[in-house]
Design a protein around this motif. Structure first.
Motif, PDB file in Angstrom:
ATOM      1  N   UNK A  42     -35.260 -20.387 -95.589  1.00  0.00           N
ATOM      2  CA  UNK A  42     -36.558 -20.832 -94.977  1.00  0.00           C
ATOM      3  C   UNK A  42     -36.401 -21.172 -93.498  1.00  0.00           C
ATOM      4  N   UNK A  43     -35.168 -21.562 -93.085  1.00  0.00           N
ATOM      5  CA  UNK A  43     -34.930 -21.690 -91.646  1.00  0.00           C
ATOM      6  C   UNK A  43     -34.955 -20.467 -90.752  1.00  0.00           C
ATOM      7  N   UNK A  44     -34.383 -19.325 -91.395  1.00  0.00           N
ATOM      8  CA  UNK A  44     -34.563 -18.176 -90.880  1.00  0.00           C
ATOM      9  C   UNK A  44     -35.978 -17.545 -90.917  1.00  0.00           C
ATOM     10  N   UNK A  45     -36.782 -17.894 -91.846  1.00  0.00           N
ATOM     11  CA  UNK A  45     -38.404 -17.423 -91.652  1.00  0.00           C
ATOM     12  C   UNK A  45     -39.019 -18.000 -90.513  1.00  0.00           C
ATOM     13  N   UNK A  46     -38.289 -19.437 -90.069  1.00  0.00           N
ATOM     14  CA  UNK A  46     -39.195 -20.093 -89.160  1.00  0.00           C
ATOM     15  C   UNK A  46     -38.589 -19.177 -87.895  1.00  0.00           C
ATOM     16  N   UNK A  47     -37.506 -18.908 -87.851  1.00  0.00           N
ATOM     17  CA  UNK A  47     -36.960 -18.069 -86.657  1.00  0.00           C
ATOM     18  C   UNK A  47     -37.665 -16.933 -86.270  1.00  0.00           C
ATOM     19  N   UNK A  48     -38.029 -16.321 -87.434  1.00  0.00           N
ATOM     20  CA  UNK A  48     -38.717 -14.922 -87.338  1.00  0.00           C
ATOM     21  C   UNK A  48     -40.083 -15.321 -86.904  1.00  0.00           C
ATOM     22  N   UNK A  87     -39.081 -16.354-101.587  1.00  0.00           N
ATOM     23  CA  UNK A  87     -40.195 -15.546-100.612  1.00  0.00           C
ATOM     24  C   UNK A  87     -40.637 -16.946 -99.627  1.00  0.00           C
ATOM     25  N   UNK A  88     -40.354 -16.515 -98.399  1.00  0.00           N
ATOM     26  CA  UNK A  88     -40.700 -17.568 -97.395  1.00  0.00           C
ATOM     27  C   UNK A  88     -41.809 -16.938 -96.288  1.00  0.00           C
ATOM     28  N   UNK A  89     -42.569 -17.731 -95.869  1.00  0.00           N
ATOM     29  CA  UNK A  89     -43.876 -17.303 -94.933  1.00  0.00           C
ATOM     30  C   UNK A  89     -43.356 -16.820 -93.609  1.00  0.00           C
ATOM     31  N   UNK A  90     -43.682 -15.936 -93.103  1.00  0.00           N
ATOM     32  CA  UNK A  90     -43.582 -15.640 -91.421  1.00  0.00           C
ATOM     33  C   UNK A  90     -44.912 -15.691 -90.781  1.00  0.00           C
ATOM     34  N   UNK A  91     -44.827 -16.818 -89.833  1.00  0.00           N
ATOM     35  CA  UNK A  91     -46.222 -17.219 -89.112  1.00  0.00           C
ATOM     36  C   UNK A  91     -46.379 -16.730 -87.883  1.00  0.00           C
ATOM     37  N   UNK A  92     -47.431 -16.404 -87.556  1.00  0.00           N
ATOM     38  CA  UNK A  92     -47.900 -16.071 -85.857  1.00  0.00           C
ATOM     39  C   UNK A  92     -48.993 -16.933 -85.701  1.00  0.00           C
ATOM     40  N   UNK A  93     -49.030 -17.756 -84.644  1.00  0.00           N
ATOM     41  CA  UNK A  93     -50.274 -18.431 -84.328  1.00  0.00           C
ATOM     42  C   UNK A  93     -50.993 -19.154 -85.420  1.00  0.00           C
ATOM     43  N   UNK A  94     -50.123 -19.888 -86.310  1.00  0.00           N
ATOM     44  CA  UNK A  94     -50.444 -20.613 -87.331  1.00  0.00           C
ATOM     45  C   UNK A  94     -51.048 -19.768 -88.564  1.00  0.00           C
ATOM     46  N   UNK A  95     -51.016 -18.378 -88.732  1.00  0.00           N
ATOM     47  CA  UNK A  95     -51.504 -17.568 -89.702  1.00  0.00           C
ATOM     48  C   UNK A  95     -49.968 -17.045 -90.273  1.00  0.00           C
ATOM     49  N   UNK A  96     -50.200 -16.513 -91.529  1.00  0.00           N
ATOM     50  CA  UNK A  96     -49.144 -15.857 -92.144  1.00  0.00           C
ATOM     51  C   UNK A  96     -49.379 -14.455 -92.102  1.00  0.00           C
ATOM     52  N   UNK A  97     -48.497 -13.892 -91.515  1.00  0.00           N
ATOM     53  CA  UNK A  97     -48.160 -12.427 -91.083  1.00  0.00           C
ATOM     54  C   UNK A  97     -47.396 -11.732 -91.856  1.00  0.00           C
TER      55      UNK A  97
END
Length: 711
Positions: A415-421, A383-393
């Motif tokens: 984790x890398x791909x979650x960062x790209x997302x 499970x990896x977080x996807x963030x937008x403007x610092x918040x987990x979306x």
């Protein structure tokens, strides 16, 4: 180097190669076998040139064609197999062509010479191709320029071959032995410098392992066959001991290289799978990083994220858990049904705090169930977080069934791909901002429409005066201005002006300038006095950083006189007969200085008009238009275009100018407003033959700049 391998050089190499072969045939057929040292040296020189030109042609061919290493290795294997057949059956082949080979070796005739030359040329082509392939494999993926090592080795091959022919006495035999020993040492040294194997996949390495065994055996067998007293060795040695020695040395190098290559590939095999996985991760990252800059639709990006995550993590399923307001939704399911993903989502939300997750976590689902007692079909999750403007979306989820674990590399990739997302989400936000920006641009378009109404949308029409005008702003609104004023009978006033600066602020000043000239043209009759009056007004209204350059003139159609005055504006151009003249009365820009000094420094010119005179007024947006080399369109080029088009109508000439400016600066953005006004004067006779002045007759309301190419 480029010149060495140009098309002309290839043709030159081929011609020289052909000449050397013809000379070799000629010398061999005329002289035959001779013990003369001169003949031996001449023959060796010709053989060296033949080999050199053939090598250069092969190097050129290889440099022009991209060939994968395994293809070259396969070609080398096929070539060695052919060489094996030729060497093995050389006795049979030569016996069928020649009656008594052994006798002909000592006393060659015409037929033997021809056959021996062809045989030698075949093996020259053989060792040339082998050397080129081994050279390519040697320098492939080398960090430093390693050609010097390979060239040094080949140089010692040549020295060893020449010494075998020219240092035959026992007292000098050490020379050949020395060169041969150094050559072998260089063979071993260059054979261990292999860099290209690491970039092969596991499947390719296994394939190479088999090929290296076969090719090394073929080289060894061919080497053994050439070392005996068979027909092959007799033919080469009788023709030139140097060629026989060189072919043997090249075969020895090939056997050593592929023997070392076998063990090098064998040592790389255990890490091949890890390399393949890393290569897939890198290629997937490159593909996805390119994709997120091209695709701004979130659903498409989500599908791509889960698809690549499935591959790089070697998981059984992947999906995204997204938070929309206060609800959780499942997106981009891969290899999992909606019901199963929903069951798993409930378990995930029970085990972690959605807003608090800040890195990739693994969750074991063994003996886990949701509050409703539902069991997930998966046993292990990433499970990896996807963030937008610092918040987990959202959460990027990769799932595996029983008996499978996530490696550290797989977790890192997810984790890398979650960062790209997360980056993709930010791009979506930027898209929203761009939409807002587009809304503001539409408001500026409204301002531009207002500007259209400030500028004349139609031109006066006279039987003996053609008028054409073009205005192209650099931004949504600009600071250039032109206008026409119908004065007393048979007189037309006109003005062109350029406000310093660009954009909305310059447009506001332009609107003020329009009102000033409209008012003054109704009460003042001389161009000079109108500019003096305009300066006295603008000096009190403009700030110290703003000024206006302008040119005001009056055309007296009855008396055929142009009266014009200029305030720091571009010169007015007059095209008459076969020359282009500048009308350049002195004057200072409006709003810069006090009225008294301005009045002292402004002039007014009168020009007696003649039939087919062309008067051109313009702003510096034309002459200062730039191309991709930052070169200006320039005054001279502008004048040349005007001169070439002196026989055109005013409208045709203005279109030609705008077209030329557009083509010139097509690779460079327009940064200044462009204004162009052209008058083409007719004769009195033309006026008499016409209908006279058609007051207020118009060409029709024209579309805003529709006849010109907009920048």
């Amino acid at each position: 180097m480029k010149l060495l391998f140009s098309d002309n050089s290839v043709n030159t190499h081929f011609r020289l190669f052909t000449i050397a072969v013809i000379l070799l045939f000629t010398v061999r057929l005329i002289v035959g076998r001779s013990d003369s040292i001169f003949f031996e040296i001449l023959q060796v020189v010709l053989l060296v040139f033949i080999s050199l030109f053939l090598l250069l042609m092969l190097i050129n061919y290889q440099s022009r064609n991209t060939t994968v290493p395994l293809s070259l290795v396969m070609n080398l294997g096929i070539l060695n197999a052919v060489a094996f057949l030729v060497i093995t059956f050389s006795d049979v082949i030569t016996s069928s062509l020649l009656d008594n080979v052994n006798q002909m070796v000592s006393d060659p005739g015409l037929v033997y010479n021809i056959v021996s030359i062809l045989y030698v040329l075949i093996f020259i082509a053989y060792f040339a191709y082998v050397l080129i392939v081994l050279r390519h494999l040697f320098i492939l993926n080398q960090i430093k320029n390693a050609k010097i090592y390979f060239n040094t080795m080949v140089a010692f091959f040549i020295l060893a071959a020449l010494s075998s022919q020219f240092f035959t006495s026992k007292s000098l035999s050490f020379v050949e032995d020395t060169f041969l020993i150094v050559s072998v040492l260089l063979m071993v040294f260059n054979s261990v410098r292999i860099s290209w194997i690491a970039f092969l996949s596991k499947k390719e390495k296994i394939y190479l392992l088999v090929l290296s065994v076969v090719i090394s055996v073929l080289f060894a067998v061919n080497l053994g066959n050439t070392s005996g007293n068979g027909i092959h060795s007799q033919v080469l040695n009788s023709f030139s001991p140097s060629i026989d020695n060189f072919v043997t040395t090249v075969m020895l190098y090939g056997a050593i290289y592929f023997f070392v290559l076998f063990f090098t590939t064998l040592f790389h095999l255990p890490t091949a799978e890890a390399y393949d996985r890393k290569a897939q991760e890198v290629s997937s990252l490159q593909y996805f990083s390119k994709l997120i800059t091209e695709v701004l639709d979130f659903d498409d990006l989500a599908q791509t994220v889960t698809d690549i995550t499935l591959k790089v993590s070697h998981s059984n399923a992947a999906w995204i858990l997204w938070k929309d307001a206060d609800q959780f939704i499942t997106l981009a399911n891969k290899n999992v049904g909606f019901v199963d993903s929903e069951k798993t989502n409930k378990i995930i939300l029970n085990k972690i705090k959605f807003e608090k997750i800040n890195s990739t976590k693994t969750i074991s689902l063994s003996d886990e169930s949701s509050k409703d007692g539902e069991q997930s079909i998966f046993e292990l999750l990433s499970v990896s977080p996807i963030r937008s403007q610092g918040l987990v979306k959202g959460l990027l989820i990769a799932a595996k069934t029983s008996g499978k674990l996530f490696t550290n590399d797989e977790l890192s990739a997810v984790e890398t791909f979650s960062d790209y997302a997360s980056v993709a989400i930010e791009n979506a936000k930027l898209l929203e901002e761009s939409i807002e920006k587009e809304r503001l641009e539409k408001e500026l378009d409204v301002a531009r429409e207002i500007q259209k109404k400030i500028l004349p949308d139609k031109e006066p029409s006279y039987s003996n005066l053609q008028i054409s005008s073009v205005f192209i702003p650099a931004f949504e609104v600009g600071g250039d201005y032109y206008d026409f004023f119908e004065l007393e009978s048979e007189k037309l006033g006109f003005v062109i002006a350029d406000v310093s600066g660009k954009g909305i602020s310059a447009a506001f000043v332009m609107a003020e300038v329009k009102g000033i000239f409209e008012s003054l043209s109704k009460t003042i009759k001389r161009p000079k006095d109108i500019l003096i009056g305009a300066n006295s007004i603008l000096k009190n209204t403009l700030d110290s950083k703003t000024f206006v350059s302008a040119a005001y003139g009056i055309i007296d159609l009855e008396n055929e006189i142009l009266c014009i005055s200029r305030a720091g504006h571009c010169p007015v151009l007059l095209i008459r007969n076969e020359e282009t003249k500048q009308i350049k009365p002195s004057g200072i820009g409006l709003g810069l200085i006090d009225t008294d000094y301005f009045e002292e420094n402004i002039e007014e010119f009168e020009v007696q008009l003649k039939s087919n005179d062309t008067i051109v007024l313009y702003t510096d947006g034309i002459t200062e238009a730039k191309n991709d080399k930052l070169e200006d369109f320039g005054d001279e080029y502008f004048k040349n275009i005007l001169f070439d088009g002196r026989h055109l109508t005013a409208a045709q000439l203005s279109n030609k100018i705008i077209k030329e400016v557009t083509l010139f600066s097509k690779s460079y953005s327009q940064y200044d407003d462009i204004t162009l006004v052209i008058f083409k004067f007719g004769s009195r006779q033309q006026k008499k033959d016409g209908l006279g002045k058609q007051k207020n007759k118009l060409d029709g309301e024209k579309e805003w700049q529709s006849s010109t190419h907009q920048f």
